[in-house]
Scaffold this motif. Sequence first.
Motif, PDB file in Angstrom:
ATOM      1  N   ASP A 102      31.070   2.652  42.047  1.00  0.00           N
ATOM      2  CA  ASP A 102      31.952   3.645  42.666  1.00  0.00           C
ATOM      3  C   ASP A 102      31.569   4.063  44.075  1.00  0.00           C
ATOM      4  OD1 ASP A 102      29.610   4.857  41.796  1.00  0.00           O
ATOM      5  OD2 ASP A 102      30.600   6.691  41.130  1.00  0.00           O
ATOM      6  N   MET A 105      33.811   2.782  46.959  1.00  0.00           N
ATOM      7  CA  MET A 105      35.119   3.416  46.781  1.00  0.00           C
ATOM      8  C   MET A 105      35.109   4.822  47.367  1.00  0.00           C
ATOM      9  SD  MET A 105      37.095   4.407  43.223  1.00  0.00           S
ATOM     10  CE  MET A 105      35.714   5.444  42.689  1.00  0.00           C
ATOM     11  N   LEU A 203      42.530   4.725  44.711  1.00  0.00           N
ATOM     12  CA  LEU A 203      41.440   3.752  44.760  1.00  0.00           C
ATOM     13  C   LEU A 203      40.789   3.586  43.392  1.00  0.00           C
ATOM     14  CD1 LEU A 203      39.718   4.884  48.095  1.00  0.00           C
ATOM     15  CD2 LEU A 203      41.776   3.477  47.775  1.00  0.00           C
ATOM     16  N   SER A 205      37.566   1.632  41.222  1.00  0.00           N
ATOM     17  CA  SER A 205      36.200   1.205  41.531  1.00  0.00           C
ATOM     18  C   SER A 205      35.879  -0.275  41.317  1.00  0.00           C
ATOM     19  CB  SER A 205      35.199   2.064  40.763  1.00  0.00           C
ATOM     20  OG  SER A 205      35.424   1.994  39.372  1.00  0.00           O
ATOM     21  N   TYR A 208      36.143  -2.215  44.648  1.00  0.00           N
ATOM     22  CA  TYR A 208      35.131  -1.879  45.644  1.00  0.00           C
ATOM     23  C   TYR A 208      33.735  -2.212  45.144  1.00  0.00           C
ATOM     24  CZ  TYR A 208      38.833   0.340  48.250  1.00  0.00           C
ATOM     25  OH  TYR A 208      39.989   0.554  48.965  1.00  0.00           O
TER      26      TYR A 208
END
Length: 224
Positions: A102, A105, A203, A205, A208
């Motif tokens: 995370d 992100m 967004l 995770s 990212y």
Amino acid sequence: MKVGIVYTGTTSELEEDVERELKNRLGEAVELYVQKDPSIIKEINSEGYVTRQAAKRLVEMYLKAIGADCDAILNACSSVGEVADACRGLASYLGVPIVRIDELMCREAIKRGERIGIMGTLPTTMDPTQRTVERLAREMGRRVQIVNILVEGAFGLDQVAFRKRLSDAVDKVDKPVDVFILAQGSMAYAAGDLSKRYHLPFLGSPYYGAIAMKEALKNKGIIS
């Protein structure tokens, strides 16, 4: 190339998203060494914080991945991200970086706007994610305002009901938000639909986390 993935609690959607995103970034030939211990998130949710025993079991999974000759480890649970932070120094010393699913992100959210909505279905994910955003914002020299959106009763719903519950929660937000973070990786599959509906970035995770993993392996010289 061998990547360890450490799950606490998981769903089929989360596992599918994580595997797909890692293979998209690292290639189909990447070997994934997967460990799961749902008792960790169960205990955290029951007690309301990361207990010593839950943290101990998580650290044991990191060490097992290191012992299995993984090149890097993906910590796939935001609720225990601060445990991953605490272990990063030793893991790096041993040559096996721990990547939080995370963190990148959260950095991206900070870049995209000042008012950040954090959406989660478990209370124990909300505070760690907020602390991560606030820490990164300080590091980046940015000011942020957090809007917490706890979507109670959504965890475990089928995909249709889950998306509706998230949409209902967004509809009730009475403050302007520039960007939304879906705090749990298991929520990420709904990001595209939400972004289209509200014309705002949502967004997730796994996407990212895979980018961050690729960067960690580049830094080790495993890939170019």
